[in-house]
Design an enzyme around this catalytic site. Structure first.
Site, mmCIF file in Angstrom:
data_model
loop_
_atom_site.group_PDB
_atom_site.id
_atom_site.type_symbol
_atom_site.label_atom_id
_atom_site.label_comp_id
_atom_site.label_asym_id
_atom_site.label_seq_id
_atom_site.Cartn_x
_atom_site.Cartn_y
_atom_site.Cartn_z
ATOM 1 N N LYS A 75 14.434 37.699 43.131
ATOM 2 C CA LYS A 75 13.618 38.916 43.201
ATOM 3 C C LYS A 75 12.574 38.803 44.306
ATOM 4 C CE LYS A 75 10.563 41.949 40.568
ATOM 5 N NZ LYS A 75 10.081 42.353 39.235
ATOM 6 N N HIS A 94 59.634 46.069 46.695
ATOM 7 C CA HIS A 94 58.652 47.091 46.338
ATOM 8 C C HIS A 94 58.404 47.132 44.831
ATOM 9 C CE1 HIS A 94 58.446 48.369 50.443
ATOM 10 N NE2 HIS A 94 59.723 48.710 50.479
#
Length: 605
Positions: free
Chosen positions: A216, A357
Site C-alpha cells: 500500500k 480442431h
C-alpha cells in the site's frame, strides 16, 4: 480496591509509551528492573513487563517521563539510517539478500529463524523484539503485529503529521520489506494430507499484514515477496535512482501473492467446512506459464495460465505436461492437445486418438498399438494430416519409428505430418527417434486427468461452472428397447462408439466397428446432416457397424434413424428421451436393428 486497580491501570499506558520512546531514541544508558519471568534487551536498556515496571520501578518511570519527545527522535531513514525488514519462511538466497543490503548500508531487522540464518551467515541483525520491546508470544502468532513495525511501514514520508506521529512515539521507518509466507499450500497438498488444526496453524497472519502494508505504501517502501526479485532489488537500490513503475510492479506482485495465498486458504476451508462443489464466491489462482505468439488468430494476443487451485495439484492434464521437444505451443495447440489427451485417457485398452480442431477424426484400440495407430490414421487420413496424435501407453522405439515413417493411406507416399504427439511416457530411444522426425514436432508427456474436476467456461460477463463429464460406458446401462438384442460384439462396438461420440462436438454422430472409429459427423446444426457426414467418411464398412448419437433423435421415419437403418447399421445407441422415442423403436424393429437407450446425454459445445 476498585479505585486502586483503576489508578494502576491508568499509569501503565503512560509507562509503556515512555519506555518505548526511550528505547527508540537510545537516550537511556540502562534501565534495569528485577523480573520474575523474563526480560528483553531493547537497544541500550533492559525492557521488562509493564506490570513489574509499574509495581517496582517508580523512580525509573519518573526519570523516563521527564524525557521530551524531541530528545527521542526515531531511528529512521529520515535521519539517514536506512532500515530493511526481512521475515522469510522460504530462505532461498537469503544470504545474498542480507549481504547485499548490508553493503548498501541498511540496518536489517528480522524475526526468529530468519534472524538466526542471517546471523549464521555473518550478517548483522536487529531482532524485531528489540524494536517492539515485546516478546514473541502465543506460539509465534504475535511477533510483528505492533505499531513499532506497522507504523514504520505505513507512514507516508510526504505527510508531515505522519512523520511527527512517528517522532512522538519513537518509531523508525522501513525502506524495504522482504516477506514470504508460511508454506500453507505445500502443507495442505502434501502426501497423506494434514490435520485440520495443523492446517489452521499454517495460515500466516503477520506476513500478509506486512506485505499488504508495504505494498500500500509502495511509494516509500519497496516490498519483495519473490527471491527471484532480489537481484533486481539490490540493483535498484545500488543505482540510487527512483522508479515509480518498479515500485508499482513489486506492489502488484505482493498483492497478487497474498491474493493467491488467501484463495488457497479459502478453498481449503470451504472443502473442510461445507464440501459443496459450488461456493458462493470463487477465486481462481492462475499463474502465467507462457506468453503465446497469438490466440486463435494472428491478430489476437494470447497467454497461457496454469490453474494453481488446490484441487489441481497432481491432478494431471495438458497444463502440466512436460514438453520434450519442438516449437513452442500455440493457443490452438493447447486446445487440440487437451481434446486429444482427454479422449485417449478414457480408453482402457492400448489406444490411439487423432484430433483436428478439437474433434477426434481417428480412434482405434488394439492390443497391438501399431495397428491401432494405422487404423486411426485410416479413419480420415486427410484430417489426420497436420493433426494431434495421442496414445495412452508408452511410446517406444518401434512405435516412434512407425510414427516417423508411416505414409498417408491416400497416396501411399506422403509421410504423415503431425503438430503434436502426446503420451504418458516415452522410452529414451523413442524420444530420440521422434526428435529426428521434425524440428517443430511438439512432444508432450502428460499425466491422466483425475475425475471429478471443476469445469469452467467463460461467457460475456460471467462464467459457467459444472462437474466434468466423467461418465464412461462402464458407468451406465445400455438398455435394449428394440425387439432385436445385440450380439456381444455389437454391444462392445456400441460402447466404443458411445465413448468416442462423447468427445465429438454436437450435434455428434460416430460410426464404429471392431474398436475402431470408421467415421464421424460433428458440429452440425441438425443431427441428420452430422449422420450423413459420418456415413460419407465410413464408406462401405458401415454394414453391421454401431452408430452412437450424443443426444436423442427428434425424428425417426424419413429421418436419421431410418436413414441409418437403410445404410446397414447393426446397432444404434442414443440417450432416448424424445416424445417420438416410440417411432425410433418401431423403425428399428421394422429393419431388424438393435436400439439401445443409455439415458445419458453427452452434449459438447
Amino acid at each position: 480496591m476498585l479505585g486502586a486497580a483503576a489508578s494502576s491501570a491508568a499509569t501503565i499506558p503512560t509507562t509503556a509509551s515512555t519506555v518505548r520512546r526511550a528505547f527508540q531514541g537510545n537516550t537511556l544508558n540502562s534501565v534495569s528492573v528485577a523480573l520474575s519471568h523474563h526480560s528483553i534487551a531493547c537497544g541500550r536498556f533492559h525492557f521488562v513487563s509493564l506490570r513489574s515496571f509499574a509495581a517496582g520501578s517508580t523512580k525509573a518511570m519518573s526519570h523516563s517521563q521527564s524525557l521530551a519527545p524531541s530528545e527521542l527522535g526515531p531511528q529512521s531513514s529520515a535521519s539517514g539510517n536506512k532500515q530493511a525488514l526481512i521475515s522469510l519462511s522460504d530462505k532461498k538466497d537469503l544470504t545474498l539478500l542480507g549481504n547485499g543490503l548490508q553493503k548498501l548500508g541498511y540496518t536489517i531487522v528480522s524475526t526468529g529463524g530468519t534472524a538466526s540464518a542471517l546471523e549464521n551467515a555473518g550478517v548483522s541483525v536487529t531482532k524485531v523484539e528489540q524494536l517492539t520491546c515485546f516478546p514473541e508470544m502465543l506460539d509465534g502468532r504475535v511477533k510483528t503485529l505492533h505499531p513499532n513495525i506497522h507504523g514504520g511501514i505505513l507512514a507516508r514520508r510526504d505527510l508531515k503529521h505522519h512523520m511527527e506521529a512517528l517522532n512522538d512515539h519513537g518509531i523508525g521507518t522501513f525502506d524495504v520489506v522482504v516477506v514470504n509466507l508460511y508454506p500453507f499450500y505445500d502443507k495442505v497438498t502434501s502426501t497423506g494430507g494434514i490435520a485440520f488444526d495443523d492446517g489452521v496453524e499454517n495460515i500466516d497472519i503477520g506476513g500478509p499484514a506486512m506485505i499488504r502494508a508495504a505494498a500500500k505504501n509502495h511509494k516509500d517502501v519497496l516490498v519483495v515477496v519473490d527471491s527471484l526479485d532480489y537481484p533486481a532489488l539490490l540493483e535498484f537500490l545500488e543505482g540510487g535512482q527512483d522508479d515509480l513503475q518498479f515500485r508499482r510492479k513489486l506492489a502488484w506482485k505482493a498483492f497478487a501473492h497474498v491474493a493467491s495465498y488467501d484463495s488457497a486458504v479459502s478453498e481449503w476451508l470451504w472443502e473442510q467446512t461445507v464440501g459443496d462443489k459450488f461456493p458462493p464466491n470463487l477465486t481462481m489462482p492462475l499463474s502465467l506459464k507462457s506468453s503465446l505468439r497469438y490466440g486463435e488468430n494472428p491478430h489476437q494476443k494470447a497467454a497461457f495460465y496454469v490453474d494453481k487451485s488446490l484441487s489441481e495439484v497432481n491432478a494431471g492434464g495438458i497444463a502440466t505436461a512436460v514438453q520434450h521437444h519442438g516449437k513452442e505451443m500455440s493457443y490452438n495447440n493447447y486446445l487440440d492437445a487437451d481434446a486429444a489427451w482427454n479422449c485417449v485417457s478414457e480408453f482402457r485398452n492400448p489406444t490411439c486418438v487423432i484430433v483436428k480442431h478439437t474433434n477426434p477424426c481417428g480412434v482405434a484400440s488394439r492390443d497391438d498399438i501399431l495397428e491401432a495407430y494405422r487404423l486411426a490414421v485410416k479413419a480420415d487420413p486427410v484430417s489426420a494430416f497436420g493433426g494431434i496424435i495421442a496414445f495412452n501407453i508408452e511410446v517406444d522405439e518401434v512405435l516412434a519409428k512407425e510414427i516417423r515413417e508411416f505414409r498417408s493411406p491416400t497416396d501411399g507416399e506422403t509421410r504423415m505430418f503431425y503438430e503434436i504427439v502426446v503420451a504418458p511416457k516415452y522410452t529414451e530411444k523413442g524420444l530420440e527417434i521422434l526428435r529426428g522426425k521434425s524440428k517443430t514436432l511438439r512432444i508432450l508427456e502428460a499425466k491422466k486427468n483425475e475425475k471429478g474436476k471443476f469445469s469452467l467456461r467463460q461467457v460475456g460477463g460471467g462464467w459457467l461452472a459444472q462437474d466434468s463429464d466423467d461418465l464412461t460406458p462402464e458407468d451406465i446401462q445400455f438398455n435394449v428397447v428394440s425387439e432385436k438384442k445385440p450380439q456381444d460384439s455389437e454391444l462392445r462396438d456400441a460402447e466404443f462408439a458411445w465413448l468416442c461420440v462423447k468427445h465429438v462436438k454436437s450435434n455428434a454422430i460416430v460410426i464404429a466397428k471392431d474398436n475402431c472409429m470408421l467415421g464421424m459427423g460433428s458440429g452440425q446444426p441438425n443431427r441428420l446432416e452430422s449422420l450423413r457426414i459420418a456415413f460419407r467418411k465410413a464408406g462401405d464398412e458401415v454394414k453391421g457397424a454401431a452408430l452412437a448419437s450424443d443426444a436423442f433423435f427428434p425424428f425417426a421415419w424419413k429421418d436419421a434413424v431410418e436413414e441409418a437403418c437403410e445404410n446397414g447399421i447393426g446397432v444404434i445407441a442414443e440417450p432416448g428421451g424424445s416424445i417420438r422415442d416410440g417411432d425410433a423403436v418401431d423403425c428399428c424393429n421394422k429393419y431388424g436393428v438393435s436400439l439401445l437407450f443409455t439415458n445419458v446425454r453427452h452434449f459438447k459445445h
